[in-house]
Design an enzyme around this catalytic site. Structure first.
Site, short mmCIF file in Angstrom:
data_model
loop_
_atom_site.label_atom_id
_atom_site.label_comp_id
_atom_site.label_asym_id
_atom_site.label_seq_id
_atom_site.Cartn_x
_atom_site.Cartn_y
_atom_site.Cartn_z
N HIS A 281 0.83 -1.21 0.00
CA HIS A 281 0.00 0.00 0.00
C HIS A 281 0.87 1.26 0.00
O HIS A 281 1.81 1.38 0.77
CB HIS A 281 -1.01 0.00 1.14
CG HIS A 281 -0.46 0.02 2.53
ND1 HIS A 281 -0.12 1.19 3.18
CD2 HIS A 281 -0.22 -0.98 3.40
CE1 HIS A 281 0.29 0.91 4.41
NE2 HIS A 281 0.26 -0.40 4.57
N ASP A 293 6.21 0.87 6.67
CA ASP A 293 4.77 0.63 6.51
C ASP A 293 4.17 1.70 5.61
O ASP A 293 3.70 2.74 6.10
CB ASP A 293 4.10 0.64 7.88
CG ASP A 293 2.63 0.29 7.85
OD1 ASP A 293 2.20 -0.35 6.87
OD2 ASP A 293 1.91 0.65 8.80
N GLU A 327 -4.93 1.93 2.43
CA GLU A 327 -5.03 0.78 3.31
C GLU A 327 -5.18 1.21 4.77
O GLU A 327 -5.92 0.59 5.54
CB GLU A 327 -3.79 -0.11 3.15
CG GLU A 327 -3.85 -1.43 3.92
CD GLU A 327 -3.31 -1.38 5.33
OE1 GLU A 327 -3.49 -2.36 6.06
OE2 GLU A 327 -2.72 -0.34 5.72
N GLU A 328 -4.49 2.28 5.15
CA GLU A 328 -4.40 2.63 6.56
C GLU A 328 -5.72 3.10 7.17
O GLU A 328 -6.01 2.76 8.32
CB GLU A 328 -3.33 3.73 6.77
CG GLU A 328 -1.90 3.29 6.47
CD GLU A 328 -1.37 2.28 7.47
OE1 GLU A 328 -2.14 1.82 8.34
OE2 GLU A 328 -0.19 1.93 7.38
N ASP A 355 3.50 -6.33 3.47
CA ASP A 355 3.04 -5.25 4.35
C ASP A 355 3.42 -5.57 5.79
O ASP A 355 2.61 -5.43 6.71
CB ASP A 355 1.53 -5.06 4.22
CG ASP A 355 1.02 -3.84 5.00
OD1 ASP A 355 1.85 -2.99 5.37
OD2 ASP A 355 -0.19 -3.76 5.25
N HIS A 425 3.47 2.89 12.60
CA HIS A 425 2.58 4.04 12.79
C HIS A 425 3.18 5.13 13.68
O HIS A 425 2.44 5.94 14.26
CB HIS A 425 1.24 3.60 13.40
CG HIS A 425 0.44 2.70 12.51
ND1 HIS A 425 -0.80 2.19 12.89
CD2 HIS A 425 0.67 2.20 11.26
CE1 HIS A 425 -1.28 1.43 11.92
NE2 HIS A 425 -0.40 1.42 10.93
#
Length: 463
Positions: A281, A293, A327-328, A355, A425
């Protein structure tokens, strides 16, 4: 008759041995190219350091779309295009601020960040007593009488006993994704959630929170607190349950905007109607630059097609790279790709997603039929020299899951996961934390799996 049978056995053994030797040589070629002429690290450098965090709907996400499309165009693929998709646009606003007040005038600053999708606090912020809980179920036990007017502090850590850190994440993440919606129903004025991180540090980790069908007027602000901050807050509450916590968020949800999935393909030579997908992503959270990520997964997927072409391998099936958007905080890109594939009647037989960060590859997880997994297990020896031979049941990824149909195989790259959630994140998900060699080994492993899945026609849809 007996001699004929023995001769057939010998011929089959020779053919199998020859095929395995050819596979070993082809895979060795992929690794040699990736480790000596790899492009993935350079692509990631640009995505991370020239573009940065790529939250859906942002200028940076648009820049990433344009950059990766241009790079795919430069590879001489048979086709490169953009697939429009409407995505949510949530903005963080000015930096968040929080402190713990032990008594009037005595405060300690606490590292926090807004959870994705959170509403803002009132302009003056929120200040209230704190009630600490370990689970969503505990809210019901406490009831409105003990929660109303307070800030709920979810402090269930990821389980350090679990070697599979994604399992530990799954066991704790419900408080982040659903905590605000549940606490609001009991009259809480805000939510603070312990960061999904196995390490004790000062980085708060964001991620989506979901209010479900809760009316907008009833939604309460939600923020992540660093693990060190969570430990400090919990200890302080034990000493003085009446301490006050203050926090201010400036985030906002705007109207949806148009973005794109970025797609490129090598058309199959003999079975072009059968499609194999490899992807990651393209969007990321905004605190860091999204290197692990999922910038890593995107550039590894791009590298798969480059290595196939560079090696001279001509796939039987169509090999398609898809860089999914959103995606997030919505999964709009994955769902749009699957919906359009269904509408067009496309036959997807295999999909591989990366991922889980750009760390050392250990193997793959598979969602497949028993017959396909038996075939897959026979390939472990080909990956053993590269220490990537840990093949397990259960795999795929969020973006490719909407494609799943009976007979199709989904796969996910499984890198070493012990360091992943120290960056996931958070502000420290940055390029300098990605090791070039580890990233390239992952790309080579993915290319090898795509090669074998194509050559041996993995996926019973295509058989």
């Amino acid at each position: 008759m007996r001699r004929t049978f023995i001769l057939i056995i010998i011929v089959l053994q020779v053919l199998n041995s020859t095929a395995q030797t050819n596979d070993q040589e082809q895979i060795r070629k992929f690794y040699d190219l990736a480790l000596t002429q790899g492009k993935s690290y350079d692509w990631l450098n640009y995505l991370s350091n020239q573009i940065g965090g790529r939250l859906s709907g942002s200028v940076q996400a648009e820049q990433a779309v344009n950059y990766t499309r241009a790079e795919l165009d430069s590879l001489g693929l048979d086709r490169v295009w953009l697939q429009p998709v409407m995505v949510p646009k949530w903005v963080r606003g000015t930096p968040e601020f929080a402190y713990l007040e032990s008594k009037p005038g005595y405060t300690s600053n606490i590292p926090i960040c807004a959870l994705g999708g959170s509403v803002a606090t009132p302009p003056g912020g929120v200040k209230a007593e704190v009630v600490e809980v370990q689970s969503l179920e505990e809210l019901e036990t406490l009831g409105q009488e003990r929660i109303k007017g307070k800030i709920v502090f979810f402090n269930r850590p990821m389980d350090p006993r679990l070697l599979n850190t994604f399992q530990a994440y799954g066991g704790a993440v419900d408080q982040r994704s659903s905590g605000a919606a549940q606490a609001a129903r009991y009259g809480a004025v805000g939510v603070i959630v312990r960061s999904m991180n196995l390490r004790l540090d000062d980085y708060p980790h964001t991620g989506s929170t979901n209010y479900g069908d809760l009316p907008e007027k009833d939604r309460i602000p939600a923020a992540a607190i660093s693990t060190n901050g969570a430990e400090f807050l919990s200890t302080t509450l034990k000493l003085n349950p009446e301490v006050q916590f203050y926090f201010k968020l400036n985030c906002k949800q705007l109207e949806d905007v148009q973005s794109y999935n970025v797609i490129g393909e090598i058309r199959g030579s003999t079975k072009p109607e059968e499609i194999m997908v490899v992807g990651g992503h393209l969007d990321s959270w905004d605190l860091g630059d999204g290197a692990h990520d999922d910038g890593a997964g995107c550039v590894q997927s791009m590298e798969v097609l480059r290595l196939l072409k560079k090696s001279g391998y001509k796939p039987k099936r169509t090999i398609r790279v898809v860089l999914f958007m959103n995606e997030e905080n919505g999964l709009r890109g994955g769902r749009k790709y699957a919906a359009e594939a269904e509408q067009k009647g496309e036959k997807h037989v295999f999909a591989l997603e990366s991922d889980a960060g750009g760390f050392t590859p250990r193997g793959f997880g598979f969602d497949s039929s028993d017959a396909d997994f038996e075939k897959i297990a026979g390939w472990e020896s080909l990956f053993e020299p590269y220490l990537s031979d840990h093949f397990i049941r259960g795999g795929g990824g969020a973006d490719i899951r909407p494609l799943k149909k009976e007979g199709m195989v989904l796969a996910g790259l499984r890198p070493d996961s012990q360091r992943y959630f120290a960056h996931h994140h958070a502000q420290n998900d940055t390029f300098e934390h990605v090791n070039r060699r580890e990233l390239e080994l992952g790309a080579a492993a993915m290319t090898s799996l795509i090669y074998l899945a194509d050559k041996y026609e993995l996926g019973s849809i295509g058989n």
